[in-house]
Design a protein around this motif. Structure first.
Motif, short mmCIF file in Angstrom:
data_model
loop_
_atom_site.label_atom_id
_atom_site.label_comp_id
_atom_site.label_asym_id
_atom_site.label_seq_id
_atom_site.Cartn_x
_atom_site.Cartn_y
_atom_site.Cartn_z
N ARG A 1 -22.60 -61.23 12.15
CA ARG A 1 -21.40 -60.48 12.49
C ARG A 1 -21.10 -59.46 11.39
NH1 ARG A 1 -18.90 -65.34 12.51
NH2 ARG A 1 -17.25 -64.51 11.17
N THR B 1 -22.20 -56.96 15.99
CA THR B 1 -23.29 -57.80 15.49
C THR B 1 -24.48 -56.93 15.14
OG1 THR B 1 -24.16 -58.16 17.73
CG2 THR B 1 -22.60 -59.80 16.85
N THR C 1 -28.93 -63.13 13.95
CA THR C 1 -27.82 -62.32 14.46
C THR C 1 -26.64 -62.57 13.55
OG1 THR C 1 -28.56 -62.41 16.77
CG2 THR C 1 -26.25 -61.87 16.38
N GLY D 1 -23.50 -66.17 11.28
CA GLY D 1 -24.24 -65.89 12.50
C GLY D 1 -25.28 -66.96 12.72
N THR E 1 -28.78 -57.52 14.77
CA THR E 1 -29.82 -58.47 15.15
C THR E 1 -31.18 -57.94 14.72
OG1 THR E 1 -28.55 -59.19 17.08
CG2 THR E 1 -30.89 -59.69 17.09
#
Length: 457
Positions: free
Chosen positions: A383, A403, A381, A371, A405
Motif C-alpha cells: 500500500r 497499491t 503488493t 501488504g 505490485t
C-alpha cells in the motif's frame, strides 16, 4: 545479587551445561539467559488505554548438528535446559519446546522507569499536541507505543560470555484530518533503540499531521505501469520485504529465487545493499545476535552483484559458511532464525530534485505500508498511503491510497536512479510467528516501472 550478576552466574552455569551435554555430531552450541520488560498501549483523545505490561525471564539452549538443530527453552533461570535440549527436545527441524519447571519462577518485576506509561505520557502528549497544532483540520491523533528493555547473557560451550542490554521505543502514529466531507489519514512509524527521548516528538507530530492534511486534497490515483519514486527511510520497506527475505539463509536452503546466484548480477549496477546491525540508534541494531555472534555489516549486493546471505548458525552450517550474525528471536523462548536487522541502501549521486525532474509521469510514494509478500519469490503488493503524482517533472497533487505490485527481482533490476540523501526509518517484520523491529535505511530511489493499482474512476 544485582540482576546483571544473576544473569552472568546463570550464564556461566549454562555454558558448562552446554559443554557437558553437547552431542558428538554437534557443529555449534549456544545459549541465552534473558530478562525483559515490555510496555505497550495506545494514546488517543488524550488518554492511555489498552495497556499491556509484560515481564519475563527465560533460559534457552541450542545445538546445531549435522542433520538438524535442537532447541529448548524454559521460563526462568535454569541451566539444565542444555540437557533437556538433548534428552527431551524434539529433533524435528524447527522444533522448540517448553520443558519442566524452572529453578526460579518469574515474579512481578518492576519495569524500568522510562517504560512506565506515566513517564511516557508526557512525551506522547507532546507528539499529539504538535500534530494538533499543525492545522485545525486535524481531528484525531492515535499513538500506539511499544517500550521495551532486554538484558541478555549469551554463551557458548567454550565458556564465552557476552552481556548486552537492548532498548526499544517504537511508535505507530495515525492522524486523521477532516474538512467538509473529506477525510484523510497520515501514517508515521518513528523508532529508536533507546528511550523515548531519542525521538523528536514535535517533529514527528508535525510530519504525520502534514501527511494527513495534504491528503485532504488528494485526487484518484492512476492505474497502470508507471515509474515510482520511493522516499528514503520507511520507503526502504519495499526492498526489505520484496528483495531481502529471499536472501535469508533458510529461504536460500528452501530454494529461493536467488539460490545458486552468488556472484551473479541480480540488480542494477547502481544498487549496493547491506544489512547492518551496527547503525547507531536504529531499531534493528545490537552488539551480538541471539546466538552470541558478534554483529557485523553484511554486504548482500555490491554494484548489482550478489555477494552475501544472511545466516544464523544453522543455515550457515548447511551453506558451508560462518554465521553472519543474523540469528534473531523475539525472546529466548523462541528459536533464533536468520533475520534482517537494518536494511541499508547505499546513497547514489543524483539529487532528489534531479530524479523528480527526469520523471515525466509517475507517482511519488512517501509511506510504503503493509501488504502481501511471497518470501521465497519476492512477489509483492504494498500500500502507498501517502503518495503524490509526478507530472512533467514536478511533484503535484496528492493521490488517494493506492497499491504497487511487482517482484523483488524486477525491482532490483529496474532501479534506475538513487539519490544522495539518506534517512533512517523503522518498521516491524514478522516471520513464522516471531515479530522483531527492523531498521530501513536509505535514500530516495526510482523504480522504472511498477504496476500501480489505484482508485481511478
Amino acid at each position: 545479587m544485582h540482576p546483571r550478576e544473576s544473569l552472568r552466574t546463570v550464564g556461566h552455569d549454562l555454558a558448562a551445561e552446554l559443554r557437558r551435554n553437547r552431542p558428538k555430531d554437534h557443529l555449534s552450541a549456544s545459549g541465552e539467559v534473558q530478562t525483559w520488560h515490555r510496555t505497550s498501549g495506545r494514546l488517543a483523545e488524550g488518554r492511555v488505554s489498552d495497556i499491556s505490561v509484560q515481564w519475563g525471564q527465560a533460559t534457552a539452549a541450542r545445538y546445531v548438528t549435522r542433520d538438524t538443530f535442537l532447541h529448548r527453552s524454559v521460563s526462568g533461570f535454569d541451566p539444565a535446559v542444555a540437557r533437556l535440549a538433548v534428552e527431551g527436545g524434539s529433533t524435528a527441524p524447527g522444533a522448540t519446546g517448553t520443558a519442566g519447571a524452572s529453578l526460579h519462577t518469574p515474579g512481578p518485576g518492576r519495569s524500568p522507569a522510562w517504560t512506565e506509561p506515566g513517564t511516557a505520557l508526557t512525551a506522547l502528549r507532546e507528539l499529539e499536541q504538535a500534530a494538533r497544532d499543525y492545522d485545525p483540520t486535524v481531528a484525531q491523533v492515535v499513538i500506539d507505543f511499544e517500550l521495551a528493555e532486554q538484558d541478555l547473557c549469551l554463551v557458548d560451550a567454550q565458556g564465552l560470555v557476552h552481556d548486552e542490554t537492548r532498548l526499544l521505543s517504537y511508535l505507530t502514529v495515525r492522524v486523521i484530518a477532516r474538512k467538509g466531507g473529506r477525510v484523510a489519514t497520515g501514517f508515521y512509524t518513528p523508532g529508536v533503540s533507546g528511550p523515548l527521548s531519542g525521538i523528536d516528538m514535535r517533529a514527528a507530530g508535525a510530519e504525520v499531521a502534514r501527511r494527513a492534511v495534504t491528503g485532504l486534497s488528494a485526487r484518484p490515483a492512476p492505474v497502470g505501469r508507471l515509474p515510482v519514486v520511493v522516499a528514503g527511510g520507511r520507503g526502504m520497506v519495499l526492498l526489505h520485504e520484496a528483495c531481502c527475505h529471499p536472501l535469508e539463509g533458510d529461504e536460500v536452503l528452501r530454494g529461493s529465487v536467488y539460490a545458486g546466484q552468488m556472484g551473479r548480477t541480480i540488480a542494477s549496477p547502481l544498487v549496493t545493499l547491506r544489512d547492518d546491525p551496527t547503525v547507531p540508534g536504529a531499531v534493528g541494531s545490537y552488539v551480538y545476535d541471539d546466538e552470541g555472534v558478534r554483529a557485523t555489516p553484511t554486504t548482500l549486493i555490491e554494484n548489482g552483484v550478489l555477494t552475501g546471505w544472511l545466516t544464523d548458525q544453522e543455515s550457515a552450517a548447511r551453506l558451508g559458511l560462518a554465521s553472519s550474525g543474523n540469528g534473531r528471536c523475539t525472546t529466548a523462548l523462541q528459536p533464533p532464525q536468520p533475520r534482517m536487522t537494518n536494511t541499508c541502501l547505499a546513497a547514489g549521486t543524483s539529487t532528489v530534485d534531479e530524479i523528480i525532474a527526469s520523471t515525466e509521469y509517475g507517482i511519488y510514494a512517501e509511506h510504503v505500508g503493509g501488504g502481501e509478500v511471497i518470501e521465497s519469490t519476492g512477489e509483492f503488493t504494498f500500500r502507498v498511503t501517502n503518495g503524490h503524482l509526478i507530472e512533467n517533472g514536478r511533484v503535484t497533487d496528492p493521490i488517494e491510497e493506492t497499491t504497487i505490485t511487482g517482484t523483488g527481482t524486477q525491482v532490483l533490476r529496474d532501479i534506475d536512479a538513487i539519490a544522495d540523501d539518506s534517512t533512517v526509518g523503522a518498521a516491524k517484520c514478522g516471520k513464522f510467528g516471531q515479530w522483531v523491529t527492523v531498521g530501513v535505511v536509505g535514500p530516495t530511489l526510482r523504480v522504472g516501472s511498477l504496476l500501480v493499482g489505484g482508485t481511478s474512476r
